[in-house]
Design a protein around this motif. Sequence first.
Motif, mmCIF file in Angstrom:
data_model
loop_
_atom_site.group_PDB
_atom_site.id
_atom_site.type_symbol
_atom_site.label_atom_id
_atom_site.label_comp_id
_atom_site.label_asym_id
_atom_site.label_seq_id
_atom_site.Cartn_x
_atom_site.Cartn_y
_atom_site.Cartn_z
ATOM 1 N N ILE A 47 22.322 61.814 79.873
ATOM 2 C CA ILE A 47 21.740 61.786 78.591
ATOM 3 C C ILE A 47 22.537 62.693 77.570
ATOM 4 O O ILE A 47 22.943 63.752 78.025
ATOM 5 C CB ILE A 47 20.175 62.114 78.623
ATOM 6 C CG1 ILE A 47 19.422 60.703 79.223
ATOM 7 C CG2 ILE A 47 19.825 61.988 77.181
ATOM 8 C CD1 ILE A 47 18.013 60.863 79.171
ATOM 9 N N LEU A 48 22.826 62.076 76.373
ATOM 10 C CA LEU A 48 23.577 62.948 75.489
ATOM 11 C C LEU A 48 22.418 63.107 74.158
ATOM 12 O O LEU A 48 22.187 62.155 73.755
ATOM 13 C CB LEU A 48 24.498 62.198 74.878
ATOM 14 C CG LEU A 48 25.497 62.483 73.491
ATOM 15 C CD1 LEU A 48 25.781 64.083 73.822
ATOM 16 C CD2 LEU A 48 26.538 61.663 73.003
ATOM 17 N N ASP A 49 22.384 64.365 73.896
ATOM 18 C CA ASP A 49 21.310 64.824 72.712
ATOM 19 C C ASP A 49 22.390 65.295 71.669
ATOM 20 O O ASP A 49 22.935 66.286 71.773
ATOM 21 C CB ASP A 49 20.319 65.912 73.281
ATOM 22 C CG ASP A 49 19.462 66.391 72.307
ATOM 23 O OD1 ASP A 49 19.444 65.630 71.279
ATOM 24 O OD2 ASP A 49 18.551 67.313 72.654
ATOM 25 N N LEU A 50 22.547 64.427 70.910
ATOM 26 C CA LEU A 50 23.377 64.360 69.756
ATOM 27 C C LEU A 50 22.727 65.074 68.357
ATOM 28 O O LEU A 50 21.655 64.577 67.912
ATOM 29 C CB LEU A 50 23.844 63.174 69.239
ATOM 30 C CG LEU A 50 25.190 62.905 68.589
ATOM 31 C CD1 LEU A 50 26.340 63.705 69.369
ATOM 32 C CD2 LEU A 50 25.651 61.548 68.614
ATOM 33 N N LYS A 104 30.597 58.374 79.395
ATOM 34 C CA LYS A 104 29.508 57.395 78.880
ATOM 35 C C LYS A 104 28.222 57.828 79.409
ATOM 36 O O LYS A 104 28.198 58.516 80.541
ATOM 37 C CB LYS A 104 29.881 56.011 79.360
ATOM 38 C CG LYS A 104 31.213 55.148 78.555
ATOM 39 C CD LYS A 104 31.414 54.084 79.091
ATOM 40 C CE LYS A 104 32.629 53.203 78.427
ATOM 41 N NZ LYS A 104 32.541 53.166 77.060
ATOM 42 N N PHE A 105 26.960 57.504 78.793
ATOM 43 C CA PHE A 105 26.046 57.952 78.915
ATOM 44 C C PHE A 105 24.838 56.885 79.062
ATOM 45 O O PHE A 105 25.096 55.840 78.662
ATOM 46 C CB PHE A 105 25.467 58.981 77.894
ATOM 47 C CG PHE A 105 26.242 60.234 77.824
ATOM 48 C CD1 PHE A 105 26.057 61.339 78.352
ATOM 49 C CD2 PHE A 105 27.492 60.047 76.964
ATOM 50 C CE1 PHE A 105 26.737 62.526 78.247
ATOM 51 C CE2 PHE A 105 28.434 61.285 77.122
ATOM 52 C CZ PHE A 105 27.998 62.353 77.535
ATOM 53 N N ASN A 106 23.778 57.121 79.849
ATOM 54 C CA ASN A 106 22.697 56.107 80.055
ATOM 55 C C ASN A 106 22.019 55.901 78.458
ATOM 56 O O ASN A 106 21.348 55.036 78.087
ATOM 57 C CB ASN A 106 21.625 56.585 81.088
ATOM 58 C CG ASN A 106 22.424 56.369 82.528
ATOM 59 O OD1 ASN A 106 23.097 57.510 82.809
ATOM 60 N ND2 ASN A 106 22.535 55.105 83.034
ATOM 61 N N ARG A 131 30.478 53.400 71.963
ATOM 62 C CA ARG A 131 31.661 53.884 72.871
ATOM 63 C C ARG A 131 31.157 54.888 73.902
ATOM 64 O O ARG A 131 32.020 54.957 74.754
ATOM 65 C CB ARG A 131 32.750 54.276 72.005
ATOM 66 C CG ARG A 131 33.612 53.319 71.380
ATOM 67 C CD ARG A 131 34.994 53.794 70.915
ATOM 68 N NE ARG A 131 34.846 54.359 69.698
ATOM 69 C CZ ARG A 131 34.901 55.631 69.238
ATOM 70 N NH1 ARG A 131 35.303 56.441 70.273
ATOM 71 N NH2 ARG A 131 34.832 56.270 68.227
ATOM 72 N N HIS A 132 30.026 55.566 73.600
ATOM 73 C CA HIS A 132 29.617 56.830 74.697
ATOM 74 C C HIS A 132 28.394 56.129 75.345
ATOM 75 O O HIS A 132 27.793 57.043 76.058
ATOM 76 C CB HIS A 132 29.140 57.788 73.747
ATOM 77 C CG HIS A 132 30.386 58.357 73.375
ATOM 78 N ND1 HIS A 132 31.067 58.093 72.119
ATOM 79 C CD2 HIS A 132 31.131 59.488 73.766
ATOM 80 C CE1 HIS A 132 31.989 58.891 71.836
ATOM 81 N NE2 HIS A 132 32.321 59.687 72.729
#
Length: 203
Positions: A47-50, A104-106, A131-132
């Motif tokens: 997971i990406l926390d943006l 890439k992330f879920n 894209r991610h």
Amino acid sequence: MEKGERKNVYKVYNKIGRWFAENRYADSVEKAYLNDILLHFPQDAKILDLGCGDGKPILEYFINQGINVLGVDASEQMIELAKINFPSTRFMLKDMRELDLGEKFNAIIAWHSFFHLPADDQPNMFDIFKRHLKPSGILLFTSGTERGEVWGMNGGENLFHASLATAEYQALLQSNQFEVLRHKINDPDCGGANVWMAQYKPR
């Protein structure tokens, strides 16, 4: 008259980061949406926390669930606080508008961070999001409900927020191959947040 920093709001967080961390609400009001994300993925999800801030409470929630999280924020002070809070977690100092991680992330979460971007910068983010994301990945973000700008005092500084209209977000999601799973306007259980949850479904 210019009210404050409009283009790069992260600079304000460099000033108020410690105040913000100390005064942010402690309860994870986002938990219902975070639980929804977890239902979609296996335990080895990424997971990406943006716009992760100091990592609390969202990144912290996923860490407690044993999920691999990358925290990204453009504010040096917020990243420093996050590293202190979660020394074994990966963090990156980066403006989300320049994101090109090569992975890439879920799921990508831009909770109360995406809406700090000027309206003109927001449409381009949807290409960056996809894209991610892995196919069937989840995007969770908050926005306003109509096109415009809002300023709000935080820690003695005027914080900028911007939004597109609801129809514009719907069109951007659709054109970037996202399917809206949930859209809650002024969710009373989330402090009145306008919440979008969408799934990336490349054709």
